[in-house]
Design a protein around this motif. Structure first.
Motif, short mmCIF file in Angstrom:
data_model
loop_
_atom_site.label_atom_id
_atom_site.label_comp_id
_atom_site.label_asym_id
_atom_site.label_seq_id
_atom_site.Cartn_x
_atom_site.Cartn_y
_atom_site.Cartn_z
N GLN A 23 5.02 -12.77 -18.44
CA GLN A 23 5.99 -13.35 -17.50
C GLN A 23 7.42 -12.96 -17.84
O GLN A 23 8.27 -12.87 -16.95
CB GLN A 23 5.86 -14.87 -17.45
N ASP A 24 7.69 -12.71 -19.12
CA ASP A 24 9.03 -12.29 -19.54
C ASP A 24 9.30 -10.81 -19.28
O ASP A 24 10.36 -10.30 -19.60
CB ASP A 24 9.25 -12.60 -21.03
N GLY A 25 8.31 -10.10 -18.74
CA GLY A 25 8.49 -8.70 -18.40
C GLY A 25 8.45 -7.75 -19.59
O GLY A 25 9.00 -6.66 -19.54
N LEU A 26 7.75 -8.16 -20.64
CA LEU A 26 7.69 -7.36 -21.87
C LEU A 26 6.47 -6.44 -21.94
O LEU A 26 6.32 -5.68 -22.89
CB LEU A 26 7.71 -8.28 -23.09
N ILE A 39 -3.49 2.07 -18.98
CA ILE A 39 -2.86 1.94 -20.29
C ILE A 39 -1.88 0.77 -20.25
O ILE A 39 -0.98 0.75 -19.41
CB ILE A 39 -2.12 3.23 -20.68
N ALA A 40 -2.08 -0.19 -21.14
CA ALA A 40 -1.18 -1.33 -21.27
C ALA A 40 -0.34 -1.14 -22.52
O ALA A 40 -0.83 -0.69 -23.55
CB ALA A 40 -1.98 -2.63 -21.36
N GLU A 62 4.72 0.93 -15.82
CA GLU A 62 5.49 0.04 -14.96
C GLU A 62 5.39 -1.40 -15.47
O GLU A 62 4.30 -1.86 -15.83
CB GLU A 62 5.00 0.11 -13.52
N THR A 63 6.51 -2.11 -15.48
CA THR A 63 6.52 -3.50 -15.92
C THR A 63 5.56 -4.32 -15.07
O THR A 63 5.53 -4.20 -13.85
CB THR A 63 7.94 -4.09 -15.82
N GLU A 64 4.76 -5.14 -15.75
CA GLU A 64 3.77 -5.97 -15.06
C GLU A 64 4.01 -7.43 -15.43
O GLU A 64 4.11 -7.76 -16.61
CB GLU A 64 2.36 -5.55 -15.46
#
Length: 70
Positions: A36-39, A59-60, A45-47
């Motif tokens: 949720q913090d966009g990290l 790929i995460a 791409e930010t998830e």
């Protein structure tokens, strides 16, 4: 880069689950927070969706670590 192998018969794993299973985070609550913090990014791409389905080849990335779903 680390690899995460899907179990036989599985087509996907959710992002929060893979972060925890790979040891990137200690708990599901921590996974929710960092996502949720966009990290966390998926395929560059930010998830921000913890329930994002990851399939073979995805790929995460989090905190300088990467894991490929296989």
């Amino acid at each position: 880069m680390e690899k995460f192998q899907l179990r036989a018969g599985e087509d996907f794993i959710r992002l929060g689950q893979v972060l925890k299973a790979a040891g990137f985070v200690e708990s599901g609550a921590e996974a929710k927070e960092v996502i949720q913090d966009g990290l966390v990014s998926v395929n560059g791409e930010t998830e921000t969706r913890r329930g994002r389905k990851l399939h073979k080849g995805d790929i995460a990335s989090y905190d300088g670590r990467e894991i490929e779903i296989g």
